[in-house]
Scaffold this motif. Sequence first.
Motif, mmCIF file in Angstrom:
data_model
loop_
_atom_site.group_PDB
_atom_site.id
_atom_site.type_symbol
_atom_site.label_atom_id
_atom_site.label_comp_id
_atom_site.label_asym_id
_atom_site.label_seq_id
_atom_site.Cartn_x
_atom_site.Cartn_y
_atom_site.Cartn_z
ATOM 1 N N ASP A 40 22.973 22.162 34.586
ATOM 2 C CA ASP A 40 23.668 21.877 35.835
ATOM 3 C C ASP A 40 22.808 22.348 36.999
ATOM 4 N N THR A 41 22.941 21.676 38.117
ATOM 5 C CA THR A 41 22.176 22.068 39.316
ATOM 6 C C THR A 41 23.050 22.780 40.343
ATOM 7 N N VAL A 42 24.375 22.718 40.157
ATOM 8 C CA VAL A 42 25.319 23.408 41.041
ATOM 9 C C VAL A 42 26.481 23.918 40.194
ATOM 10 N N PHE A 43 27.262 24.814 40.762
ATOM 11 C CA PHE A 43 28.513 25.215 40.114
ATOM 12 C C PHE A 43 29.514 24.088 40.318
ATOM 13 N N SER A 44 30.005 23.533 39.225
ATOM 14 C CA SER A 44 30.839 22.345 39.318
ATOM 15 C C SER A 44 32.181 22.612 39.993
ATOM 16 N N ASN A 45 32.699 23.842 39.875
ATOM 17 C CA ASN A 45 34.009 24.150 40.452
ATOM 18 C C ASN A 45 33.952 25.250 41.500
ATOM 19 N N ASN A 46 32.766 25.480 42.050
ATOM 20 C CA ASN A 46 32.631 26.585 42.986
ATOM 21 C C ASN A 46 31.483 26.311 43.944
ATOM 22 N N THR A 47 31.457 27.068 45.029
ATOM 23 C CA THR A 47 30.332 27.033 45.958
ATOM 24 C C THR A 47 29.341 28.135 45.583
ATOM 25 N N SER A 48 28.156 28.094 46.183
ATOM 26 C CA SER A 48 27.157 29.117 45.883
ATOM 27 C C SER A 48 27.576 30.494 46.384
ATOM 28 N N TRP A 49 28.259 30.519 47.516
ATOM 29 C CA TRP A 49 28.707 31.774 48.119
ATOM 30 C C TRP A 49 30.186 31.671 48.459
ATOM 31 N N ARG A 50 30.852 32.818 48.424
ATOM 32 C CA ARG A 50 32.204 32.939 48.968
ATOM 33 C C ARG A 50 32.190 34.077 49.978
ATOM 34 N N PHE A 51 32.991 33.927 51.022
ATOM 35 C CA PHE A 51 32.989 34.902 52.110
ATOM 36 C C PHE A 51 34.402 35.428 52.326
ATOM 37 N N ILE A 52 34.495 36.755 52.440
ATOM 38 C CA ILE A 52 35.785 37.439 52.518
ATOM 39 C C ILE A 52 35.784 38.364 53.733
ATOM 40 N N ASP A 53 36.931 38.510 54.336
ATOM 41 C CA ASP A 53 37.103 39.446 55.443
ATOM 42 C C ASP A 53 36.601 40.837 55.014
ATOM 43 N N LYS A 54 35.610 41.344 55.731
ATOM 44 C CA LYS A 54 35.017 42.641 55.371
ATOM 45 C C LYS A 54 36.047 43.765 55.404
ATOM 46 N N HIS A 55 37.031 43.647 56.260
ATOM 47 C CA HIS A 55 37.973 44.747 56.458
ATOM 48 C C HIS A 55 39.182 44.663 55.519
ATOM 49 N N PHE A 56 39.206 43.642 54.657
ATOM 50 C CA PHE A 56 40.314 43.523 53.722
ATOM 51 C C PHE A 56 40.203 44.583 52.626
ATOM 52 N N VAL A 57 41.303 45.259 52.353
ATOM 53 C CA VAL A 57 41.348 46.274 51.296
ATOM 54 C C VAL A 57 42.124 45.686 50.119
ATOM 55 N N PHE A 58 41.465 45.586 48.966
ATOM 56 C CA PHE A 58 42.112 45.029 47.782
ATOM 57 C C PHE A 58 43.182 45.996 47.268
ATOM 58 N N PRO A 59 44.416 45.541 47.101
ATOM 59 C CA PRO A 59 45.468 46.429 46.567
ATOM 60 C C PRO A 59 45.119 46.960 45.188
ATOM 61 N N ASN A 60 44.440 46.139 44.390
ATOM 62 C CA ASN A 60 44.027 46.545 43.050
ATOM 63 C C ASN A 60 42.559 46.171 42.879
ATOM 64 N N ALA A 61 41.681 47.151 43.029
ATOM 65 C CA ALA A 61 40.243 46.881 42.969
ATOM 66 C C ALA A 61 39.803 46.412 41.593
ATOM 67 N N GLN A 62 40.606 46.693 40.565
ATOM 68 C CA GLN A 62 40.265 46.269 39.213
ATOM 69 C C GLN A 62 40.803 44.874 38.894
ATOM 70 N N ASN A 63 41.498 44.288 39.837
ATOM 71 C CA ASN A 63 41.960 42.907 39.684
ATOM 72 C C ASN A 63 42.101 42.285 41.065
ATOM 73 N N PRO A 64 40.985 41.900 41.674
ATOM 74 C CA PRO A 64 41.050 41.364 43.040
ATOM 75 C C PRO A 64 41.801 40.045 43.132
ATOM 76 N N PHE A 65 42.044 39.391 41.976
ATOM 77 C CA PHE A 65 42.764 38.120 41.986
ATOM 78 C C PHE A 65 44.279 38.307 41.977
ATOM 79 N N GLN A 66 44.704 39.571 41.954
ATOM 80 C CA GLN A 66 46.134 39.850 41.918
ATOM 81 C C GLN A 66 46.824 39.356 43.189
ATOM 82 N N THR A 67 46.116 39.434 44.305
ATOM 83 C CA THR A 67 46.619 38.933 45.579
ATOM 84 C C THR A 67 45.601 37.943 46.142
ATOM 85 N N VAL A 68 46.046 37.115 47.046
ATOM 86 C CA VAL A 68 45.144 36.164 47.701
ATOM 87 C C VAL A 68 44.334 36.922 48.748
#
Length: 216
Positions: free
Chosen positions: A156-184
């Motif tokens: 493959d030449t690209v990620f078929s279901n994703n972009t090369s980079w994702r960008f997140i608010d630097k100041h966002f604090v993950f409620p659960n650092a061991q599962n960042p997908f727990q919240t949006v």
Amino acid sequence: MILDCFDVGITTVTIYVTDAAGNQDFCITELFVQDNNGLCSGPPLIAGNVATPMQQPISQVMVGLNGPAQAEMMTGNDGNYSFQASNGQDYTLSAIKNGYPLNGVTTYDLVLISKHILGTQPFTNPYQYIAADANRSNTITTFDLVAIRKLILQIDTVFSNNTSWRFIDKHFVFPNAQNPFQTVFPELLNYNNLNGDVLSADFIGIKIGDVNFSAD
């Protein structure tokens, strides 16, 4: 240095320190220049920086401003950007970078992801989870390993279901650092009823597939 109204916003400077014996070192930092007394009487600024989890600035990120008027600008080598805005208006910021998907992605990343899946060496950083989620399923599985391996082998030449980079608010604090997908987590920055300068509209950029943060 003399700073005036043209320097309101983020200015990158190099600071040098020299001792009596002539030993010298330096660091690169940023000045946040603000017009606290409104003397410049110009429009407010929305400005920030885009950097990796290791605080390395990311260039060539297209930052978009959506509001009463739309604008775009590309970050430079310092990762900075700034827009002129209007008080009392609502604005949304986005960041996009989708080139060179193999940047920072090696077989060592596959090893680290495998160790995490097996539980022998779990990730210690929420951004590692997001980097490992190559197929954007909000889980870390062998399917992610397959997607990254196909990229390394140039099947493959690209990620078929994703972009090369994702960008997140630097100041966002993950409620659960061991599962960042727990919240949006926020991939957009929103500023409602703007009142004055916003000089810390910062993004953390995560290179997909690069769990040891080695991307250049």
